[in-house]
Design a protein around this motif. Structure first.
Motif, short mmCIF file in Angstrom:
data_model
loop_
_atom_site.label_atom_id
_atom_site.label_comp_id
_atom_site.label_asym_id
_atom_site.label_seq_id
_atom_site.Cartn_x
_atom_site.Cartn_y
_atom_site.Cartn_z
N ILE A 1 27.29 47.63 55.06
CA ILE A 1 27.53 46.82 53.86
C ILE A 1 26.24 46.71 53.05
O ILE A 1 25.18 46.42 53.59
CB ILE A 1 28.00 45.40 54.22
CG1 ILE A 1 29.23 45.43 55.12
CG2 ILE A 1 28.30 44.60 52.96
CD1 ILE A 1 29.62 44.06 55.63
N THR A 2 26.35 46.92 51.75
CA THR A 2 25.25 46.64 50.83
C THR A 2 25.67 45.46 49.97
O THR A 2 26.84 45.16 49.84
CB THR A 2 24.93 47.85 49.93
OG1 THR A 2 26.06 48.13 49.11
CG2 THR A 2 24.57 49.06 50.76
N GLY A 3 24.71 44.77 49.40
CA GLY A 3 25.04 43.65 48.52
C GLY A 3 25.48 42.40 49.26
O GLY A 3 26.17 41.55 48.72
N THR A 4 25.05 42.25 50.50
CA THR A 4 25.52 41.14 51.33
C THR A 4 25.03 39.78 50.86
O THR A 4 25.66 38.78 51.15
CB THR A 4 25.07 41.36 52.79
OG1 THR A 4 25.36 42.70 53.15
CG2 THR A 4 25.79 40.44 53.73
N THR A 5 23.94 39.74 50.14
CA THR A 5 23.43 38.44 49.70
C THR A 5 24.14 37.93 48.45
O THR A 5 23.95 36.78 48.07
CB THR A 5 21.91 38.50 49.43
OG1 THR A 5 21.65 39.50 48.45
CG2 THR A 5 21.15 38.81 50.72
N PRO B 1 14.20 43.42 49.69
CA PRO B 1 13.39 42.23 49.43
C PRO B 1 13.62 41.76 48.00
O PRO B 1 13.92 42.56 47.11
CB PRO B 1 11.96 42.69 49.63
CG PRO B 1 11.99 44.17 49.62
CD PRO B 1 13.39 44.61 49.91
N GLY B 2 13.50 40.46 47.79
CA GLY B 2 13.64 39.92 46.45
C GLY B 2 12.31 39.98 45.71
O GLY B 2 11.31 40.46 46.24
N ARG C 1 15.27 36.16 52.61
CA ARG C 1 16.57 36.27 51.94
C ARG C 1 17.72 36.09 52.92
O ARG C 1 18.70 35.42 52.62
CB ARG C 1 16.70 37.61 51.23
CG ARG C 1 15.86 37.71 49.98
CD ARG C 1 16.21 38.92 49.18
NE ARG C 1 17.45 38.68 48.44
CZ ARG C 1 18.12 39.63 47.81
NH1 ARG C 1 17.72 40.87 47.84
NH2 ARG C 1 19.21 39.33 47.14
N VAL C 2 17.60 36.71 54.08
CA VAL C 2 18.67 36.60 55.08
C VAL C 2 18.83 35.14 55.51
O VAL C 2 19.95 34.63 55.56
CB VAL C 2 18.37 37.50 56.30
CG1 VAL C 2 19.29 37.18 57.46
CG2 VAL C 2 18.49 38.96 55.92
N LYS C 3 17.74 34.47 55.80
CA LYS C 3 17.80 33.07 56.23
C LYS C 3 18.39 32.18 55.14
O LYS C 3 19.24 31.34 55.41
CB LYS C 3 16.42 32.56 56.63
CG LYS C 3 15.94 33.14 57.93
CD LYS C 3 14.53 32.71 58.24
CE LYS C 3 14.03 33.43 59.49
NZ LYS C 3 12.61 33.19 59.72
N ARG C 4 17.94 32.37 53.91
CA ARG C 4 18.36 31.51 52.81
C ARG C 4 19.75 31.84 52.30
O ARG C 4 20.58 30.96 52.09
CB ARG C 4 17.34 31.60 51.66
CG ARG C 4 17.67 30.68 50.49
CD ARG C 4 16.70 30.84 49.33
NE ARG C 4 16.81 32.16 48.73
CZ ARG C 4 15.83 33.06 48.68
NH1 ARG C 4 14.65 32.79 49.20
NH2 ARG C 4 16.01 34.23 48.10
N GLU C 5 20.05 33.11 52.10
CA GLU C 5 21.27 33.49 51.40
C GLU C 5 22.44 33.86 52.31
O GLU C 5 23.57 33.94 51.85
CB GLU C 5 20.97 34.65 50.45
CG GLU C 5 19.94 34.25 49.40
CD GLU C 5 19.50 35.40 48.52
OE1 GLU C 5 20.29 36.32 48.30
OE2 GLU C 5 18.35 35.36 48.04
N ILE C 6 22.16 34.07 53.60
CA ILE C 6 23.25 34.39 54.52
C ILE C 6 23.37 33.31 55.58
O ILE C 6 24.40 32.64 55.68
CB ILE C 6 23.06 35.78 55.16
CG1 ILE C 6 23.13 36.86 54.06
CG2 ILE C 6 24.13 36.05 56.21
CD1 ILE C 6 22.88 38.26 54.54
N VAL D 1 12.72 40.25 53.08
CA VAL D 1 14.09 40.44 53.58
C VAL D 1 14.45 39.30 54.53
O VAL D 1 15.54 38.73 54.44
CB VAL D 1 14.24 41.81 54.27
CG1 VAL D 1 15.57 41.91 54.99
CG2 VAL D 1 14.09 42.93 53.26
N ASP D 2 13.53 38.94 55.44
CA ASP D 2 13.81 37.85 56.38
C ASP D 2 14.10 36.53 55.66
O ASP D 2 15.01 35.80 56.03
CB ASP D 2 12.63 37.65 57.34
CG ASP D 2 12.50 38.78 58.34
OD1 ASP D 2 13.50 39.48 58.59
OD2 ASP D 2 11.39 38.95 58.89
#
Length: 92
Positions: free
Chosen positions: A31-35, A61-62, A70-75, A67-68
């Motif tokens: 999957i792309t665009g997961t955030t 990365p934003g 973003r994953v913690k915050r947005e997922i 990346v870490d």
């Protein structure tokens, strides 16, 4: 009778997503665009509904975050996963 591969319409006993769930069970899903909004909801649905699948996420990365982060915050902190958290627990 000739089998043309068509799937019968879902019945009360068969959830609407059953053909998709059965087709994806045990597969590796990329999957792309997961955030984003749709990607997050797709990820939640796959985690909840498709047993035994491997899910691979491509997250860039934003501008101001790794990346870490973003994953913690947005997922991981996203409200879309509340149903999974209540079923599996906080660390599930």
């Amino acid at each position: 009778m000739v089998d043309n591969g068509a799937v019968d319409a879902p019945t009360i006993d068969q959830p609407i997503g059953a053909p998709v769930r059965d087709a994806l069970a045990g597969k590796r899903i990329f999957i792309t665009g997961t955030t984003g909004f749709l990607g997050t909801n797709l990820l939640e649905r796959l985690l909840r509904s498709v047993p035994g699948s491997d899910i691979v996420l491509l997250i860039r990365p934003g501008r101001r975050s790794t990346v870490d982060q973003r994953v913690k915050r947005e997922i991981f902190k996203n409200d879309a996963f509340d149903r999974l958290r209540s079923t599996l627990g906080k660390d599930g």
